[in-house]
Motif scaffolding. Sequence first.
Motif, short mmCIF file in Angstrom:
data_model
loop_
_atom_site.label_atom_id
_atom_site.label_comp_id
_atom_site.label_asym_id
_atom_site.label_seq_id
_atom_site.Cartn_x
_atom_site.Cartn_y
_atom_site.Cartn_z
N ILE A 1 -1.65 -12.20 0.49
CA ILE A 1 -1.54 -10.76 0.70
C ILE A 1 -0.06 -10.38 0.86
O ILE A 1 0.61 -10.83 1.79
CB ILE A 1 -2.35 -10.32 1.94
N GLY A 2 0.43 -9.58 -0.08
CA GLY A 2 1.81 -9.10 -0.03
C GLY A 2 1.86 -7.73 0.60
O GLY A 2 0.94 -7.31 1.34
N GLU A 3 2.93 -7.00 0.28
CA GLU A 3 3.17 -5.71 0.93
C GLU A 3 2.63 -4.56 0.07
O GLU A 3 1.72 -3.85 0.47
CB GLU A 3 4.68 -5.61 1.10
N GLY A 4 3.20 -4.43 -1.09
CA GLY A 4 2.77 -3.36 -1.99
C GLY A 4 3.38 -3.60 -3.35
O GLY A 4 4.38 -4.31 -3.46
N PRO A 5 2.80 -3.01 -4.39
CA PRO A 5 3.34 -3.20 -5.74
C PRO A 5 4.77 -2.69 -5.85
O PRO A 5 5.13 -1.68 -5.22
CB PRO A 5 2.41 -2.35 -6.61
N GLY A 6 5.58 -3.38 -6.65
CA GLY A 6 6.91 -2.90 -6.99
C GLY A 6 6.87 -2.24 -8.37
O GLY A 6 5.78 -1.93 -8.88
N GLU A 7 8.04 -2.06 -8.97
CA GLU A 7 8.12 -1.33 -10.23
C GLU A 7 7.33 -2.02 -11.36
O GLU A 7 6.55 -1.39 -12.07
CB GLU A 7 9.59 -1.18 -10.64
N GLN A 8 7.56 -3.32 -11.49
CA GLN A 8 6.89 -4.06 -12.59
C GLN A 8 5.38 -4.07 -12.40
O GLN A 8 4.61 -4.00 -13.36
CB GLN A 8 7.40 -5.51 -12.65
N GLU A 9 4.96 -4.17 -11.13
CA GLU A 9 3.53 -4.22 -10.83
C GLU A 9 2.89 -2.85 -11.12
O GLU A 9 1.79 -2.76 -11.67
CB GLU A 9 3.32 -4.61 -9.36
N ASP A 10 3.61 -1.80 -10.76
CA ASP A 10 3.13 -0.43 -11.01
C ASP A 10 2.98 -0.18 -12.51
O ASP A 10 2.06 0.50 -12.96
CB ASP A 10 4.15 0.54 -10.39
N TYR B 1 7.35 -16.11 4.97
CA TYR B 1 8.34 -15.12 4.56
C TYR B 1 7.91 -14.54 3.20
O TYR B 1 7.29 -15.22 2.39
CB TYR B 1 9.73 -15.75 4.41
N HIS B 2 8.30 -13.30 2.96
CA HIS B 2 8.01 -12.69 1.67
C HIS B 2 8.98 -13.27 0.63
O HIS B 2 10.18 -13.38 0.91
CB HIS B 2 8.20 -11.16 1.77
N PRO B 3 8.48 -13.63 -0.56
CA PRO B 3 9.40 -14.20 -1.57
C PRO B 3 10.56 -13.27 -1.91
O PRO B 3 11.64 -13.75 -2.25
CB PRO B 3 8.51 -14.44 -2.79
N THR C 1 -3.22 -10.19 -3.75
CA THR C 1 -3.30 -8.75 -3.63
C THR C 1 -2.23 -8.27 -2.64
O THR C 1 -1.35 -9.03 -2.24
CB THR C 1 -4.73 -8.30 -3.23
N ASN C 2 -2.31 -7.01 -2.27
CA ASN C 2 -1.31 -6.40 -1.39
C ASN C 2 -1.98 -5.55 -0.32
O ASN C 2 -3.14 -5.15 -0.47
CB ASN C 2 -0.39 -5.50 -2.22
N LEU C 3 -1.21 -5.25 0.72
CA LEU C 3 -1.70 -4.35 1.77
C LEU C 3 -2.04 -2.98 1.20
O LEU C 3 -3.05 -2.38 1.55
CB LEU C 3 -0.61 -4.12 2.83
N ARG D 1 -0.64 -5.32 -12.41
CA ARG D 1 -0.90 -6.68 -11.89
C ARG D 1 0.05 -6.99 -10.73
O ARG D 1 1.22 -6.60 -10.77
CB ARG D 1 -0.71 -7.71 -12.99
N PRO D 2 -0.44 -7.72 -9.71
CA PRO D 2 0.40 -8.01 -8.55
C PRO D 2 1.43 -9.11 -8.83
O PRO D 2 1.16 -10.02 -9.62
CB PRO D 2 -0.61 -8.51 -7.50
N PHE D 3 2.56 -9.02 -8.18
CA PHE D 3 3.57 -10.08 -8.20
C PHE D 3 3.89 -10.58 -9.60
O PHE D 3 3.76 -11.77 -9.90
CB PHE D 3 3.12 -11.25 -7.29
N VAL D 4 4.31 -9.66 -10.48
CA VAL D 4 4.74 -10.06 -11.82
C VAL D 4 6.25 -9.90 -12.02
O VAL D 4 6.80 -10.31 -13.03
CB VAL D 4 3.98 -9.28 -12.93
N1 URA Z 1 6.04 -7.43 -3.64
C1 URA Z 1 4.81 -7.32 -3.07
O1 URA Z 1 4.68 -7.31 -1.85
N2 URA Z 1 3.78 -7.24 -3.88
C2 URA Z 1 3.86 -7.27 -5.20
O2 URA Z 1 2.82 -7.19 -5.86
C3 URA Z 1 5.14 -7.40 -5.76
C4 URA Z 1 6.22 -7.47 -4.97
#
Ligand code: URA
Length: 188
Positions: A44-53, A158-160, A84-86, A57-60
């Motif tokens: 579980i991450g935080e939220g989508p970034g630009e590429q994900e938006d 830690y968050h990547p 996924t994300n929060l 897809r999450p974390f791309v």
């Molecule tokens: N950072 C996040 O927390 N989630 C993503 O999907 C991408 C970057």
Amino acid sequence: MDDVAAMLDELAGEIARCDKCRLAATRTQTVPGEGPVGARVMLIGEGPGEQEDLSGRPFVGAAGQLLTRLLHEAGLERSDVFITNLVKCRPPGNRVPAPDEMAACRPYLDAQIALLNPRFVCLLGRPATQALMDPTAAISKVHGVPQERDGMVYVPLYHPAAALHQASLADTLVADMRRLGQLLRSAL
Ligand code: URA
């Protein structure tokens, strides 16, 4: 399993139509999450970034590419885990999601956790750790330390994205991922 896959799909459809918070107005599309139905490990991450938006897809993006490499340290492939994300919509400028945004989105995350029933839940970064494990947790203190609760093992990490900016955190993440790998193997 087919039922769970269908229910996850239905949930993704509901998420795609969601307008429960202000993030709906600025998203390109929702990012519900992805991974196999039988996944033993959920991330579980935080939220989508630009590429994900842009991709849905999450974390791309860059953090996602690092995450894929880090998963290898734990003996995992991306295709082994549900990611996924929060929050399922991009916060503008990649800011931290606001408490009311996280609260509005939380039922989707709770439903995903309930449907997947993973044994291990990796919490990437402070917001996920505080939201799912302990609202007062300092990630610098709790990272890498598994905590079992309600039949699930929470592993704060830690968050990547933080490791992209700070090399010492990258080393810490690699060490924590190796420990996660040991934990996964010992729990087989
Ligand atoms: N950072 C996040 O927390 N989630 C993503 O999907 C991408 C970057």
